[in-house]
Design a protein around this motif. Structure first.
Motif, PDB file in Angstrom:
ATOM      1  N   ALA A  35       0.831  -1.205   0.000  1.00  0.00           N
ATOM      2  CA  ALA A  35       0.000   0.000   0.000  1.00  0.00           C
ATOM      3  C   ALA A  35       0.865   1.255   0.000  1.00  0.00           C
ATOM      4  N   MET A  38       2.712   1.433  -3.528  1.00  0.00           N
ATOM      5  CA  MET A  38       1.811   1.637  -4.660  1.00  0.00           C
ATOM      6  C   MET A  38       0.937   2.881  -4.512  1.00  0.00           C
ATOM      7  N   ARG A  40      -1.690   3.209  -2.594  1.00  0.00           N
ATOM      8  CA  ARG A  40      -3.096   2.808  -2.545  1.00  0.00           C
ATOM      9  C   ARG A  40      -3.600   2.831  -1.097  1.00  0.00           C
ATOM     10  N   PRO A  41      -4.870   3.175  -0.901  1.00  0.00           N
ATOM     11  CA  PRO A  41      -5.437   3.064   0.451  1.00  0.00           C
ATOM     12  C   PRO A  41      -5.412   1.605   0.915  1.00  0.00           C
ATOM     13  N   LEU A 157     -11.310   9.675  -2.506  1.00  0.00           N
ATOM     14  CA  LEU A 157     -10.223   8.715  -2.681  1.00  0.00           C
ATOM     15  C   LEU A 157      -9.848   8.526  -4.152  1.00  0.00           C
ATOM     16  N   SER A 158     -10.739   8.895  -5.059  1.00  0.00           N
ATOM     17  CA  SER A 158     -10.439   8.759  -6.486  1.00  0.00           C
ATOM     18  C   SER A 158      -9.415   9.784  -6.937  1.00  0.00           C
ATOM     19  N   ARG A 194     -12.531  -1.690  -4.168  1.00  0.00           N
ATOM     20  CA  ARG A 194     -11.704  -1.856  -5.366  1.00  0.00           C
ATOM     21  C   ARG A 194     -10.584  -0.824  -5.441  1.00  0.00           C
ATOM     22  N   ARG A 195     -10.750   0.294  -4.775  1.00  0.00           N
ATOM     23  CA  ARG A 195      -9.719   1.329  -4.783  1.00  0.00           C
ATOM     24  C   ARG A 195      -8.649   1.085  -3.726  1.00  0.00           C
ATOM     25  N   CYS A 196      -8.835   0.035  -2.940  1.00  0.00           N
ATOM     26  CA  CYS A 196      -7.929  -0.237  -1.822  1.00  0.00           C
ATOM     27  C   CYS A 196      -7.257  -1.598  -1.966  1.00  0.00           C
ATOM     28  N   LEU A 197      -6.188  -1.773  -1.220  1.00  0.00           N
ATOM     29  CA  LEU A 197      -5.654  -3.102  -0.966  1.00  0.00           C
ATOM     30  C   LEU A 197      -6.344  -3.605   0.305  1.00  0.00           C
TER      31      LEU A 197
END
Length: 302
Positions: A35, A38, A40-41, A157-158, A194-197
């Motif tokens: 995370a 990358m 990513r949240p 978050l996008s 889907r926007r997160c790990l």
């Protein structure tokens, strides 16, 4: 490694967490490392008290970043999570302008919506630049918030930006380190996941929980720490309304240590069970024969 730099490997991250008393499973350290690398949240789901919130606190300390926490609850809205205008300060500014004879309405409207009247809530604070680097943004217990707020969060978050109609768009120069937790009292929509790990944080094994207790309660005896962990592990195999998490294990071990207990006895357990179980029905169940059986299991051969 500098305070604000990211760890260069999973092992390095594990070492950082361990040095600060967080004994993570390698799988959790791996997804946290990914995370970070990358951008990513990280979405952490699991029972209450298993260490989801704590990892955000430890990460902020380990990386030398500010921790910004948004505690979610039913009815959470933009005014509490993102920003609102200080209406009291704006009203004072209007009265002062009127008293001084300044009646230019356009200029006054511009003045009262200046940034100095803006109250910045956690999500907006997390988008601001910081000399130490982007902060750790902890969005805690998202499952407690309404679905409408979850949809709004998805938008932030996008793009990691917020549009304030009176001021314009505020965009983060670099995305914050986002950690979202959920106790799974309701399902979070797939669009946000889907926007997160994703990682499910489970109760630790007996061996790992024993290491955690020894780390957090250094004065506890080896015998008592083993009994505490075995007792808690036995409780989790039973059908309680709320099984004790790691946080409760630490609290109970600390309480027993403060009482100078040397081993678990029916009297000691009965007097301190409120540090471990938080519902009266659960405490009532752990009496008499049930207590004796669990205690025997916890203290045999220790």
């Amino acid at each position: 490694m500098s305070a604000s730099a990211f760890p260069t490997s999973v092992d390095t991250l594990l070492e950082l967490l361990t040095l600060r008393g967080y004994l993570a499973e390698r799988s959790l350290a791996t997804v946290t490392y990914l995370a970070l690398r990358m951008g990513r949240p990280l979405f952490l789901e699991g029972e209450a008290g298993v260490g989801k919130t704590e990892i955000a606190k430890v990460l902020s300390t380990a990386l030398g970043r500010k921790l910004i926490r948004l505690q979610c609850y039913e009815g959470l809205d933009v005014a509490s999570a993102v920003y609102e205008w200080s209406s009291a300060a704006q009203m004072i500014a209007i009265r002062l302008a009127e008293a001084s004879g300044d009646t230019d309405r356009d200029q006054l409207a511009s003045d009262i919506f200046a940034e100095r009247f803006l109250i910045k809530r956690p999500l907006l604070q997390a988008l601001e630049p910081d000399v130490a680097g982007p902060p750790v943004l902890l969005i805690d217990e998202l499952d407690r918030a309404d679905e409408a707020f979850e949809a709004y969060l998805l938008e932030i978050l996008s793009d990691f930006q917020v549009t304030i109609p009176e001021l314009g768009t505020v965009k983060a120069p670099a995305p914050p380190i986002v950690i979202i937790t959920s106790n799974r009292t309701r399902e979070i929509h797939d669009a946000l996941k889907r926007r997160c790990l994703y990682h499910w944080v489970d109760y630790p094994s007996a061996e790992r929980e024993l290491a955690i207790v020894k780390s957090r309660v250094p004065n506890i005896s080896a015998k008592l720490s083993q009994q505490v962990v075995r007792f808690v592990q036995a409780l989790r195999s039973q059908d309680f309304y709320k099984s004790p998490g790691v946080a409760e294990t630490i609290d109970w071990a600390t309480a027993l240590s403060e009482l100078d207990a040397r081993s678990l006895t029916p009297q000691v357990v009965g007097d301190t069970l409120g540090a471990l179980l938080k519902y009266q029905d659960d405490i009532a169940r752990m009496q008499g024969e049930a207590l004796a059986k669990t205690l025997k299991e916890a203290t045999s051969d220790v």
